[in-house]
Motif scaffolding. Structure first.
Motif, PDB file in Angstrom:
ATOM      1  N   HIS A 158      30.247  68.690  28.562  1.00 56.38           N
ATOM      2  CA  HIS A 158      31.417  69.584  28.550  1.00 56.38           C
ATOM      3  C   HIS A 158      32.560  69.027  27.705  1.00 56.38           C
ATOM      4  O   HIS A 158      33.731  69.140  28.055  1.00 56.38           O
ATOM      5  CB  HIS A 158      31.908  69.864  29.972  1.00 56.38           C
ATOM      6  N   SER A 159      32.220  68.442  26.586  1.00 57.19           N
ATOM      7  CA  SER A 159      33.241  67.869  25.702  1.00 57.19           C
ATOM      8  C   SER A 159      34.135  68.961  25.125  1.00 57.19           C
ATOM      9  O   SER A 159      33.669  70.029  24.723  1.00 57.19           O
ATOM     10  CB  SER A 159      32.583  67.108  24.556  1.00 57.19           C
ATOM     11  N   MET A 160      35.419  68.650  25.032  1.00 53.32           N
ATOM     12  CA  MET A 160      36.350  69.603  24.432  1.00 53.32           C
ATOM     13  C   MET A 160      36.206  69.647  22.907  1.00 53.32           C
ATOM     14  O   MET A 160      36.807  70.497  22.247  1.00 53.32           O
ATOM     15  CB  MET A 160      37.793  69.256  24.800  1.00 53.32           C
ATOM     16  N   LEU A 161      35.397  68.753  22.352  1.00 51.18           N
ATOM     17  CA  LEU A 161      35.248  68.692  20.902  1.00 51.18           C
ATOM     18  C   LEU A 161      34.168  69.618  20.357  1.00 51.18           C
ATOM     19  O   LEU A 161      33.986  69.697  19.142  1.00 51.18           O
ATOM     20  CB  LEU A 161      34.924  67.247  20.481  1.00 51.18           C
ATOM     21  N   VAL A 162      33.447  70.317  21.222  1.00 50.65           N
ATOM     22  CA  VAL A 162      32.357  71.176  20.765  1.00 50.65           C
ATOM     23  C   VAL A 162      32.908  72.267  19.850  1.00 50.65           C
ATOM     24  O   VAL A 162      33.847  72.992  20.203  1.00 50.65           O
ATOM     25  CB  VAL A 162      31.612  71.796  21.961  1.00 50.65           C
ATOM     26  N   ASN A 163      32.321  72.352  18.649  1.00 53.82           N
ATOM     27  CA  ASN A 163      32.724  73.351  17.654  1.00 53.82           C
ATOM     28  C   ASN A 163      34.225  73.312  17.347  1.00 53.82           C
ATOM     29  O   ASN A 163      34.832  74.339  17.039  1.00 53.82           O
ATOM     30  CB  ASN A 163      32.333  74.761  18.103  1.00 53.82           C
ATOM     31  N   SER A 198      36.005  60.612  26.037  1.00 51.39           N
ATOM     32  CA  SER A 198      36.634  60.680  27.351  1.00 51.39           C
ATOM     33  C   SER A 198      35.725  61.050  28.510  1.00 51.39           C
ATOM     34  O   SER A 198      36.029  60.724  29.665  1.00 51.39           O
ATOM     35  CB  SER A 198      37.800  61.685  27.303  1.00 51.39           C
ATOM     36  N   HIS A 199      34.611  61.757  28.276  1.00 59.44           N
ATOM     37  CA  HIS A 199      33.809  62.275  29.379  1.00 59.44           C
ATOM     38  C   HIS A 199      32.582  61.426  29.705  1.00 59.44           C
ATOM     39  O   HIS A 199      31.766  61.825  30.544  1.00 59.44           O
ATOM     40  CB  HIS A 199      33.368  63.714  29.089  1.00 59.44           C
ATOM     41  N   PRO A 265      36.692  67.927  38.719  1.00 62.59           N
ATOM     42  CA  PRO A 265      35.579  68.370  37.870  1.00 62.59           C
ATOM     43  C   PRO A 265      36.082  68.895  36.529  1.00 62.59           C
ATOM     44  O   PRO A 265      37.258  69.252  36.381  1.00 62.59           O
ATOM     45  CB  PRO A 265      34.939  69.499  38.688  1.00 62.59           C
ATOM     46  N   VAL A 266      35.175  68.935  35.570  1.00 59.75           N
ATOM     47  CA  VAL A 266      35.469  69.543  34.273  1.00 59.75           C
ATOM     48  C   VAL A 266      34.950  70.972  34.292  1.00 59.75           C
ATOM     49  O   VAL A 266      33.778  71.209  34.605  1.00 59.75           O
ATOM     50  CB  VAL A 266      34.798  68.761  33.132  1.00 59.75           C
ATOM     51  N   ASP A 267      35.820  71.902  33.978  1.00 57.08           N
ATOM     52  CA  ASP A 267      35.394  73.292  33.865  1.00 57.08           C
ATOM     53  C   ASP A 267      34.681  73.465  32.533  1.00 57.08           C
ATOM     54  O   ASP A 267      35.308  73.335  31.473  1.00 57.08           O
ATOM     55  CB  ASP A 267      36.618  74.212  33.938  1.00 57.08           C
ATOM     56  N   PRO A 268      33.363  73.746  32.529  1.00 50.17           N
ATOM     57  CA  PRO A 268      32.637  73.868  31.255  1.00 50.17           C
ATOM     58  C   PRO A 268      33.226  74.928  30.342  1.00 50.17           C
ATOM     59  O   PRO A 268      33.082  74.833  29.110  1.00 50.17           O
ATOM     60  CB  PRO A 268      31.217  74.246  31.693  1.00 50.17           C
ATOM     61  N   ASN A 269      33.886  75.925  30.912  1.00 50.60           N
ATOM     62  CA  ASN A 269      34.456  77.005  30.113  1.00 50.60           C
ATOM     63  C   ASN A 269      35.858  76.695  29.594  1.00 50.60           C
ATOM     64  O   ASN A 269      36.387  77.436  28.760  1.00 50.60           O
ATOM     65  CB  ASN A 269      34.492  78.295  30.943  1.00 50.60           C
ATOM     66  N   ASP A 270      36.451  75.605  30.094  1.00 50.27           N
ATOM     67  CA  ASP A 270      37.811  75.267  29.683  1.00 50.27           C
ATOM     68  C   ASP A 270      38.027  73.758  29.785  1.00 50.27           C
ATOM     69  O   ASP A 270      38.829  73.280  30.594  1.00 50.27           O
ATOM     70  CB  ASP A 270      38.835  76.009  30.547  1.00 50.27           C
ATOM     71  N   PHE A 275      41.457  67.884  30.142  1.00 47.34           N
ATOM     72  CA  PHE A 275      42.173  66.944  29.278  1.00 47.34           C
ATOM     73  C   PHE A 275      43.651  66.904  29.645  1.00 47.34           C
ATOM     74  O   PHE A 275      44.242  65.827  29.821  1.00 47.34           O
ATOM     75  CB  PHE A 275      41.989  67.357  27.820  1.00 47.34           C
ATOM     76  N   PHE A 276      44.273  68.081  29.766  1.00 46.48           N
ATOM     77  CA  PHE A 276      45.695  68.121  30.070  1.00 46.48           C
ATOM     78  C   PHE A 276      45.985  67.644  31.494  1.00 46.48           C
ATOM     79  O   PHE A 276      47.028  67.033  31.748  1.00 46.48           O
ATOM     80  CB  PHE A 276      46.245  69.520  29.835  1.00 46.48           C
ATOM     81  N   ALA A 277      45.062  67.888  32.406  1.00 45.14           N
ATOM     82  CA  ALA A 277      45.242  67.392  33.776  1.00 45.14           C
ATOM     83  C   ALA A 277      45.255  65.869  33.792  1.00 45.14           C
ATOM     84  O   ALA A 277      46.054  65.240  34.513  1.00 45.14           O
ATOM     85  CB  ALA A 277      44.135  67.932  34.675  1.00 45.14           C
ATOM     86  N   MET A 278      44.368  65.245  32.994  1.00 46.42           N
ATOM     87  CA  MET A 278      44.342  63.781  32.923  1.00 46.42           C
ATOM     88  C   MET A 278      45.644  63.243  32.325  1.00 46.42           C
ATOM     89  O   MET A 278      46.202  62.254  32.810  1.00 46.42           O
ATOM     90  CB  MET A 278      43.160  63.321  32.075  1.00 46.42           C
TER      91      MET A 278
END
Length: 506
Positions: A158-163, A198-199, A265-270, A275-278
């Protein structure tokens, strides 16, 4: 032997200069040198990056792409050798930016690095595009900074870097076997180090570290959110970026906050929400800064020789009001769509400005305390064009100025971008100081940066890989960047966020 070569070698032997040691690459260049290869810089005041004070009336001899002699010459150079009188000028090692992202627009970014005296960079996301640019520089097809290039980013699920940048995505690993395979792909791709993110969890980072050691690849990057900085350091991280996780580990509320992180948890859709919570948890954590706990963390980082790249310019972007971030005179060096789409800055409510100011002050105290405890600091910026006004080359000078503002001496700031940077990437034997045998990467400025660090921006000339770029050529380079920027269309796929730190939402 040609007469010109014989004459030059005779002068060099009688000059009184300190020469490259016999058998080194520098001496090899000397033996092969003729008048066309040689550049003699005279009457300079040298600040060599070792920590020694200014050395006036210094001569630096370059043959090919190496420095072959440094010191005070006793006899004039022979006729026919190119001599540049630098009387009144200061010569420094070429600068390193230890955290860059040349994700696109090489025709703009590469000359901006060189024009600003940034002759070496550490690319923190080894995309296929970056690897191609690196090859073009190394082969001499284009002029650009030396590059130490990361692997593709290795992250957890669930990386935020996808695409994030077109179709570019990180490696996402869930198991130890997948983590080891990612390291092998990094080695196959010719990466200089493995970039971790990070994940990752303890199992996957441990597997990466073990396999990287076996394949002799360093690891560096973000401390994974669920790990401590000491754990990351113990596993062999060469550098840790942006102070992530450090805020939590120096807090008296560390254990409680670590529990919250483990249970978030990491929301796979967001994934950006995570990231901002951390980052918000880190803002809360630093309010309960514990100097004793910090001392233990800093001792571990020092023991393990883990350096910090605090990226103060990114911290400034996230915490200062827009009017103090915007640098209008830099907008001409990027396409209009970059300014409109990527560099738009949002206003910050007054109450948030106060919170930001407090967070900034707490962060810079943390950086100062780490440095005073002996932790190596290296200058990095997230530079390129992706984050607002953190523009290739220029931003490294911003970083040095910020370091001095928060309490570093000018010499400490300079060494974070020269000697200490080169040592951290394992290139201290060929880069980072001005001495015989090292790469001929130099910055020539009009004022003493030890008196005012902003003098690094008063650039007279640059020597990049042995090539002298004088003031006139530098001005032509910048003018061409300005003109080229007017004609570059936006990419077909919009960039969703800066590649390392996310949008400037704070």
């Amino acid at each position: 032997m040609e007469p010109s070569r014989r004459t030059f070698l005779s002068w060099l032997s009688r000059s009184g200069l300190v020469l490259a040691a016999a058998g080194t690459t520098g001496m090899g260049r000397t033996a092969e040198a003729d008048q066309r290869d040689v550049l003699v810089l005279t009457n300079a005041t040298l600040i060599d990056g070792t920590g020694t004070g200014p050395q006036p009336n210094t001569t630096i001899v370059v043959a090919g792409n190496r420095i072959i002699a440094v010191g005070r010459h006793e006899t004039a150079p022979p006729a026919g050798v190119r001599v540049v009188d630098l009387r009144g000028k200061y010569v420094l090692p070429g600068l390193w930016d230890m955290h860059t992202h040349t994700m696109d627009l090489e025709q703009l970014l590469l000359p901006l690095y060189i024009a600003n005296g940034v002759t070496s960079v550490r690319e923190m996301w080894g995309t296929p595009y970056v690897r191609r640019v690196h090859q073009r520089i190394a082969s001499g097809q284009v002029l650009g900074p030396r590059m130490v290039v990361a692997s593709n980013v290795v992250d957890g699920p669930h990386s935020m870097l996808v695409n994030l940048w077109g179709k570019v995505s990180p490696e996402q690993v869930r198991t130890k076997d997948e983590a080891r395979a990612a390291v092998h792909r990094a080695k196959r791709d010719g990466a200089d180090f493995v970039k971790v993110y990070s994940h990752l969890d303890d199992d996957t980072l441990s597997a990466i570290a073990e396999e990287a050691r076996r394949l002799r690849l360093p690891i560096a990057g973000h401390v994974p959110d669920k790990l401590s900085v000491v754990r990351g350091s113990d596993l062999g991280m060469r550098t840790q970026e942006h102070l992530y996780a450090l805020y939590v580990d120096v807090s008296s509320a560390r254990d409680e906050i670590r529990t919250i992180i483990r249970n978030t948890p990491v929301d796979p859709n967001d994934p950006f929400s995570y990231f901002f919570a951390m980052r918000e948890l880190e803002r809360q954590a630093i309010k309960s800064y514990d100097p004793g706990r910090a001392a233990d963390v800093f001792a571990a980082l020092t023991r393990n020789r883990t350096a910090l790249s605090s990226t103060l310019v990114v911290l400034k972007l996230f915490t200062f009001p827009p009017e103090l971030v915007r640098v209008p005179e830099r907008e001409k060096y990027v396409p209009k769509w970059v300014v409109e789409q990527r560099w738009a800055l949002q206003s910050v409510p007054p109450d948030r400005q106060e919170e930001n100011r407090a967070f900034y002050e707490a962060s810079v105290r943390l950086v100062r305390d780490a440095a005073e405890a002996g932790v190596t600091m290296v200058a990095g910026t997230d530079g390129g064009f992706l984050a607002p006004y953190i523009l290739a080359g220029f931003c490294l000078h911003d970083e040095l100025e910020l370091m001095v503002r928060i309490g570093f001496s000018p010499m400490q700031a300079l060494q974070s971008a020269t000697r200490d940077a080169a040592r951290t990437v394992g290139l201290g034997h060929v880069s980072g100081t001005v001495s015989p045998g090292k790469f001929a990467d130099l910055l020539v400025v009009d004022g003493n940066p030890l008196a005012d660090i902003r003098n690094t921006q008063r650039i007279h000339a640059v020597v990049a890989n042995g090539r002298l770029i004088d003031r006139a050529e530098r001005e032509r380079m910048l003018a061409k960047v300005e003109e080229d920027a007017k004609h570059i269309p936006p990419p077909e796929t919009a960039l969703r966020a800066a590649p390392c730190c996310g949008p400037s939402r704070f």
